[in-house]
Scaffold this active site. Structure first.
Site, PDB file in Angstrom:
ATOM      1  N   LYS A  80      -2.470  27.002  10.397  1.00  0.00           N
ATOM      2  CA  LYS A  80      -1.379  27.953  10.604  1.00  0.00           C
ATOM      3  C   LYS A  80      -0.417  27.423  11.656  1.00  0.00           C
ATOM      4  CE  LYS A  80      -0.606  32.848  11.781  1.00  0.00           C
ATOM      5  NZ  LYS A  80      -1.257  34.140  12.103  1.00  0.00           N
ATOM      6  N   SER A 155      -0.210  37.969   9.343  1.00  0.00           N
ATOM      7  CA  SER A 155       0.793  36.918   9.499  1.00  0.00           C
ATOM      8  C   SER A 155       0.304  35.538   9.054  1.00  0.00           C
ATOM      9  CB  SER A 155       1.204  36.850  10.974  1.00  0.00           C
ATOM     10  OG  SER A 155       0.091  36.461  11.791  1.00  0.00           O
ATOM     11  N   SER A 179      -4.354  39.892  11.104  1.00  0.00           N
ATOM     12  CA  SER A 179      -3.560  38.823  10.490  1.00  0.00           C
ATOM     13  C   SER A 179      -4.360  37.737   9.793  1.00  0.00           C
ATOM     14  CB  SER A 179      -2.635  38.184  11.536  1.00  0.00           C
ATOM     15  OG  SER A 179      -1.585  39.063  11.857  1.00  0.00           O
TER      16      SER A 179
END
Length: 463
Positions: A80, A155, A179
């Site tokens: 990420k 996210s 997330s």
């Protein structure tokens, strides 16, 4: 090539260990799928293909010489884009950090490299893990492989999309308010929010330090356990890092789950204006499967979902504002409009309100612990229904229907997302299993047993 790209970490690792597969071939299979399909999904924001190929060749040489580092050696993983990566741009989905190139890896990235994992590149994220999928961010938003006109959840959006699409075998996400578990549920993958403090956060862009947690995402709970074997451990340079007992989580998966006591928190989601009928039915069926595997599953009552939500928003909004206030004041236009407004919201929270929220958090933790007495795990819905579209994302989504993953951010407990089927319209269904602090072994063992007993891990999205 797709067959190779869809191997789980466990399957690929076993083949690599016995010489039936080369890491170079595995990486090329993933790169081929990325080249063919990522133009539709936007999972990667930075693809490090040359570095991945070089790392795969090195892994093949080392394994061939009998120097296998472990289960992740030669396995392709994605990161990420809020994790710092040495020599590779780390943007955090924001124009504010568009030219940021770290000189060192985040601690968890360094552990993956040391284990021989092949880093494929950086994956899409909502801005600083708090923004929305809006067009004023540097990269186009990631899309859901099952329903490309819908969001993959945030996210850790690119992480969920990439695993489901066969772009990498595992990925790193972060979870401050769901997330990891939001995209895991909507993309039908497995995602683990570990106990707060189990994994180092050093080198990961912060959002709300008293909530921020990093963790693995993969196709199966077993794969998450294999990643956790490498990632977990004390980091003296992370002030929140816990000194937990080291263990090999993957070794616990073979133990029977007979007699495991699970409290089903149905009142959070099975009510008017609650989860979709498909979701309620899917979780009921999952509970029956677990009962058939020897678990005791009984309904229990935990504090109201809105109590966790209110507590979390006061604390997260305050801490986020304290981190990004100066940047928002100096360079507001380098933030997406939605991100900027969400950061600024924290300016309206007083010190008294923040302190009261931290006290209330302690009460919720104690009340949750009391409600779990006599139970090893709790089980509840992961999300309310189908993935959201891209039109008009709410400015302050947390003022709407409360987040189902959020309670376990408030308490700091480990929580795993498990796919439990698909709705009539093809949307993934999922539940959460949450355990006591630092008991990831039980959470993962029950999740893996459920996956072995059901057919959902055999189905992949058709792109």
């Amino acid at each position: 090539m797709s067959e190779l790209a869809f191997l789980t970490i466990a399957e690929a690792s076993a083949r690599l260990a016995r010489g039936a597969l080369k890491s170079a071939d595995l990486v090329e299979a993933c790169l081929a799928r990325i080249a063919k399909h990522d133009g539709k999904l936007n999972a990667f924001v930075t693809l490090t293909a040359d570095q991945a190929r070089a790392a795969a060749l090195q892994a093949d040489r080392e394994i061939g010489r009998g120097h296998r580092r472990g289960t992740l050696h030669g396995i392709p993983v994605g990161i990420k884009d809020i994790y710092e990566t040495a020599g590779v741009r780390t943007v955090g989905g924001s124009h504010l950090r568009i030219d940021h190139v770290p000189s060192v890896d985040a601690e968890t990235v360094a552990r993956l490299r040391a284990a021989g994992a092949v880093i494929m590149g950086k994956l899409a994220t909502h801005e600083f893990a708090t923004g929305a999928a809006t067009p004023d961010q540097p990269f186009p938003p990631a899309r859901n492989p099952w329903m490309p006109d819908r969001q993959p959840g945030g996210s850790s959006s690119g992480s969920g999309a990439a695993i489901a699409a066969g772009f990498c075998a595992g990925a790193m996400g972060s979870d401050t308010s769901g997330s990891i578990r939001n995209p895991a549920g909507w993309c039908a993958v497995s995602g683990l929010k570990p106990t707060y403090g189990l994994l180092s956060r050093r080198g990961v862009f912060p959002l709300a330090p008293s909530f921020d947690t990093v963790g693995p995402m993969a196709w199966t709970a077993e794969d998450c356990a294999l990643m956790l074997d490498v990632l977990a451990g004390h980091d003296p340079l992370d002030p929140a890092s816990a000194r937990s007992e080291p263990m090999v989580y993957s070794q616990s998966l073979a133990r029977p789950i007979t007699g495991t006591r699970i409290g089903l928190v149905k009142h959070w989601y099975a009510h008017e204006n609650g989860a979709s009928a498909d979701m309620v039915q899917g979780i009921d069926e999952a509970a029956r499967v677990l009962h058939g595997l020897g678990c005791v599953v009984e309904e229990i009552t935990l504090p109201a979902l809105l109590d966790y939500q209110a507590c979390a928003r006061f604390i997260i909004s305050s801490e986020t504002h304290s981190i990004y206030r100066r940047d928002v004041d100096r360079e507001p236009l380098k933030f997406g409009y939605t991100t900027r407004r969400r950061v600024q919201l924290g300016a309206f929270i007083t010190a008294e309100q923040y302190v009261n929220a931290t006290r209330f958090r302690r009460k919720l933790m104690l009340d949750t612990e009391t409600a779990m007495r006599g139970y090893d795990l709790v089980m509840t819905a992961n999300h309310w229904g189908p993935p959201e579209g891209f039109d008009n994302p709410p400015m302050f989504l947390f003022f709407g229907k409360p987040s189902l993953p959020n309670p376990f951010n408030v308490t700091g407990q480990p929580a795993l997302t498990v796919c439990c089927g698909f709705s009539a319209g093809g949307a993934p269904l999922a539940f959460q299993l949450a355990g006591r602090a630092f008991d990831e072994a039980t959470v993962l063992r029950v999740g893996a047993a459920y996956e072995r007993a059901t057919p959902w891990r055999d189905k992949r999205p058709v792109l």
